[in-house]
Design a protein around this motif. Structure first.
Motif, short mmCIF file in Angstrom:
data_model
loop_
_atom_site.label_atom_id
_atom_site.label_comp_id
_atom_site.label_asym_id
_atom_site.label_seq_id
_atom_site.Cartn_x
_atom_site.Cartn_y
_atom_site.Cartn_z
N PHE A 157 21.01 -13.22 25.33
CA PHE A 157 20.93 -12.79 23.93
C PHE A 157 19.48 -12.84 23.45
CE2 PHE A 157 21.00 -13.60 19.34
CZ PHE A 157 21.70 -12.47 18.93
N THR B 227 27.95 -8.15 15.90
CA THR B 227 27.94 -8.92 14.65
C THR B 227 26.53 -9.01 14.06
OG1 THR B 227 29.80 -10.27 15.43
CG2 THR B 227 28.49 -11.16 13.61
N LYS B 228 25.55 -9.18 14.91
CA LYS B 228 24.15 -9.32 14.47
C LYS B 228 23.49 -7.97 14.20
CE LYS B 228 23.80 -13.86 14.94
NZ LYS B 228 23.51 -14.78 13.82
N ARG C 295 28.58 -10.68 19.82
CA ARG C 295 27.47 -11.22 19.03
C ARG C 295 26.46 -10.12 18.68
NH1 ARG C 295 24.13 -16.32 21.25
NH2 ARG C 295 26.26 -17.17 21.24
#
Length: 261
Positions: A178, A249-250, A246
């Motif tokens: 990430f 979402t980000k 993620r």
């Protein structure tokens, strides 16, 4: 000017005319191609439009190749050294391939691009593609492909965490992936944003408009879409599912309003 990629245009055609945006100062890019994420279409289009392009050959993991497999675990240095003489000779403007993120250290002052995909549909596509290319796998199920490493587990995390060949991926690898995708990749796209990506690159590199059709699209579906098989994919790709969620979402994927300048 229009650039026609394929003369035998029998399937759906797409036209990219670019954006109004600033050009790259240094017109050099590197594309980290994750298997079965729509990268072949993008790589083929741009490599045909840029004469000094270089594909760094994989496979990313020993048994995951489509055209060849090698019983060796390549490091980023291996990928680089195998192509070093060509790199030094042609000074490629566009570098692409199934390559790990660490190789980026060898190519500084270059914009980076990656495409990711929903892990479930990515794995299904990989499964179908493998069988379509090798009918001897016809009677094998999805579990066989993961157990034999023919389809790598958590391939997105592996490619971008810096531990491509680690036996078991962990939460730490997830965090590294990430972080690298967030800080080392200039333009991150979802697989359904291929038109946006091509528009961006032809604009940034001042290339012609292009008309094209999707490439390497698997024609047959061999996957039995039931709960058991979907659970198997999620089991073997636990960290890819977390990573992808993620990123969604980000809001890490390309956004025209945010990323076009």
């Amino acid at each position: 000017m229009l650039f026609y990629l394929n003369k035998a245009m029998k399937s759906k055609l797409f036209k990219c005319e670019g954006y109004e945006t600033k050009k790259f100062e240094l017109k050099k890019i590197i594309f980290y191609h994750t298997p079965k994420c729509a990268g072949t279409t993008f790589a083929n289009i741009i490599s045909k439009m840029i004469e000094n392009s270089l594909r760094i050959s994989g496979p990313l993991t020993p048994l995951s190749g489509f055209k060849k497999n090698e019983d060796v675990q390549k490091t980023s240095s291996d990928f680089y050294e195998e192509n070093k003489s060509t790199i030094e000779k042609i000074q490629p403007q566009f570098i692409f391939g199934h390559i790990p993120v660490e190789i980026g250290k060898k190519f500084k002052n270059r914009k980076s691009v990656a495409i990711l995909r929903d892990p479930l549909s990515r794995a299904i596509s990989h499964f179908n593609f493998k069988i379509e290319r090798n009918k001897s796998f016809y009677n094998e199920d999805i579990k066989f492909f993961f157990e034999k490493k023919i389809i790598p587990d958590n391939i997105m995390v592996r490619q971008f965490c810096g531990n491509l060949h680690k036996k078991n991926i962990t939460n730490l690898d997830l965090e590294k992936a990430f972080y690298n995708l967030s800080t080392k990749i200039d333009y991150l796209f979802n697989s359904d944003q291929i038109l946006d990506l091509i528009n961006l690159i032809i604009s940034k590199l001042d290339l012609p408009n292009v008309i094209f059709q999707n490439m390497q699209v698997t024609q047959n579906n061999f996957f039995i879409n039931n709960l058991t098989n979907r659970k198997l994919i999620k089991f073997y790709n636990k960290y890819d599912f977390i990573l992808y969620k993620r990123l969604i979402t980000k809001k890490s994927f390309f956004n025209e309003k945010k990323n076009i300048q």
